[in-house]
Enzyme design. Structure first.
Site, PDB file in Angstrom:
ATOM      1  N   ASP A  13       9.648  -1.796   3.372  1.00 13.46           N
ATOM      2  CA  ASP A  13       9.567  -3.264   4.135  1.00 13.46           C
ATOM      3  C   ASP A  13       9.388  -2.982   5.342  1.00 13.46           C
ATOM      4  OD1 ASP A  13       9.815  -5.900   4.319  1.00 13.46           O
ATOM      5  OD2 ASP A  13      11.952  -5.989   4.328  1.00 13.46           O
ATOM      6  N   ASN A  61       5.636 -11.339  -3.184  1.00 13.81           N
ATOM      7  CA  ASN A  61       4.566 -11.147  -2.172  1.00 13.81           C
ATOM      8  C   ASN A  61       3.279 -11.820  -2.744  1.00 13.81           C
ATOM      9  OD1 ASN A  61       5.821  -7.686  -1.946  1.00 13.81           O
ATOM     10  ND2 ASN A  61       6.234  -9.416  -0.543  1.00 13.81           N
TER      11      ASN A  61
HETATM   12  C1  FPP Z   1       6.613  -5.125   2.770  1.00 12.92           C
HETATM   13  O1  FPP Z   1       6.385  -5.211   4.035  1.00 12.92           O
HETATM   14  C2  FPP Z   1       5.480  -4.339   2.325  1.00 12.92           C
HETATM   15  C3  FPP Z   1       4.476  -4.946   1.095  1.00 12.92           C
HETATM   16  C4  FPP Z   1       4.615  -6.312   0.971  1.00 12.92           C
HETATM   17  C5  FPP Z   1       3.441  -4.127   0.599  1.00 12.92           C
HETATM   18  C6  FPP Z   1       3.618  -2.809   0.519  1.00 12.92           C
HETATM   19  C7  FPP Z   1       2.336  -2.015  -0.135  1.00 12.92           C
HETATM   20  C8  FPP Z   1       1.786  -0.987   0.586  1.00 12.92           C
HETATM   21  C9  FPP Z   1       2.314  -0.199   1.505  1.00 12.92           C
HETATM   22  C10 FPP Z   1       0.659  -0.513  -0.202  1.00 12.92           C
HETATM   23  C11 FPP Z   1       0.885   0.739  -1.040  1.00 12.92           C
HETATM   24  C12 FPP Z   1      -0.578   0.983  -1.892  1.00 12.92           C
HETATM   25  C13 FPP Z   1      -1.265   2.514  -1.964  1.00 12.92           C
HETATM   26  C14 FPP Z   1      -2.193   2.494  -2.627  1.00 12.92           C
HETATM   27  C15 FPP Z   1      -0.478   3.578  -1.499  1.00 12.92           C
HETATM   28  P1  FPP Z   1       6.163  -6.536   4.751  1.00 12.92           P
HETATM   29  O2  FPP Z   1       4.792  -7.074   4.614  1.00 12.92           O
HETATM   30  O3  FPP Z   1       7.018  -7.529   3.929  1.00 12.92           O
HETATM   31  O4  FPP Z   1       6.577  -6.518   6.030  1.00 12.92           O
HETATM   32  P2  FPP Z   1       7.600  -7.451   7.156  1.00 12.92           P
HETATM   33  O5  FPP Z   1       8.962  -7.340   6.592  1.00 12.92           O
HETATM   34  O6  FPP Z   1       7.388  -6.797   8.368  1.00 12.92           O
HETATM   35  O7  FPP Z   1       7.070  -8.877   6.855  1.00 12.92           O
END
Ligand code: FPP
Length: 228
Positions: A13, A61
């Site tokens: 996160d 998401n």
């Molecule tokens: C949460 O951060 C993360 C996600 C919704 C996506 C995670 C996906 C990846 C890191 C991609 C992985 C892929 C590969 C191919 C290695 P958030 O967007 O909820 O962040 P926030 O809490 O700051 O809003």
């Protein structure tokens, strides 16, 4: 107790907040988060952790802005750019979650292809939870069970677990959530009953191998008695 967790499950996160702090676009938070997987998987391999499970996309998401979701799909499509070193020999790749729903076919195909190619790797099982939600998993399991007409008197916890996406995996010993929130948000609710919960304020793109070492050291200090 075993002082090294066999299975670590991670909630990555804080990607968007990390990008915002840097004055960068949201997408860069996710791309940097994707890049970060490599050094964390390498550290986990060095430590001898046999199961590593990342929540890469939740059912929630998928309700985000289409541009953002498409960007995350494009990262999945390029997964070999990020993780090729491990996907050659060391890590068996697999997916949990409802991959057949809402995921573009070419992405499904790419991920299925890697899962097939890596199925004989033995050092680590590297699992991505994609379109995963814990309640959704339990509902899907229950529907499957009912459709098979299972006799309720034969239902045990072990039998139920066989209907879950994680049927061939050990339960997580530790769940790590980055980004500061202290909740599980439906991550592996059945499987995490006895997991140690580790929350850190560090946002996923900045989470380092040293931070993983700290979590593993903390785990070793916990007394686990499984309620006995
Ligand atoms: C949460 O951060 C993360 C996600 C919704 C996506 C995670 C996906 C990846 C890191 C991609 C992985 C892929 C590969 C191919 C290695 P958030 O967007 O909820 O962040 P926030 O809490 O700051 O809003």
């Amino acid at each position: 107790m075993n002082t090294l967790p066999q299975h670590i499950a991670i909630i990555m996160d804080g990607n968007r907040r990390w990008a915002k702090e840097q004055g960068k676009p949201t997408m860069l938070g996710h791309s940097t988060g994707a890049k970060n997987l490599k050094r964390i998987v390498q550290k986990a391999l060095d430590l001898g952790i046999s199961h590593l499970t990342f929540w890469a996309l939740s059912t929630e998401n998928l309700k985000r802005d289409k541009k953002e979701v498409d960007h995350i799909f494009s990262l999945f499509e390029k997964i070999t750019d990020y993780l090729d070193d491990f996907l050659q020999n060391d890590a068996k790749f697999q997916i949990i979650g409802d991959i057949s729903e809402q995921i573009p076919e070419k992405v499904q195909k790419k991920l299925a292809d890697i899962a097939e190619k890596t199925q004989n790797a033995t050092k680590m099982t590297l699992t991505f939870a994609i379109n995963y939600g814990g309640r959704d998993e339990i509902l899907r399991a229950t529907k499957k069970m009912l459709a098979e007409g299972l006799d309720p008197s034969t239902l045990t916890e072990e039998a139920f677990a066989q209907y879950l996406d994680t049927k061939d995996m050990p339960n997580p010993d530790m769940i790590i959530r980055t980004g500061g929130n202290k909740r599980l948000s439906g991550y592996l609710p059945w499987q995490s009953t006895y997991a140690e919960l580790y929350f850190t304020d560090i946002k996923w793109p900045a989470y380092s191998p040293e931070d993983l070492q700290d979590a593993v050291d903390w785990y070793a200090d916990q007394q686990r008695n499984f309620g006995k």
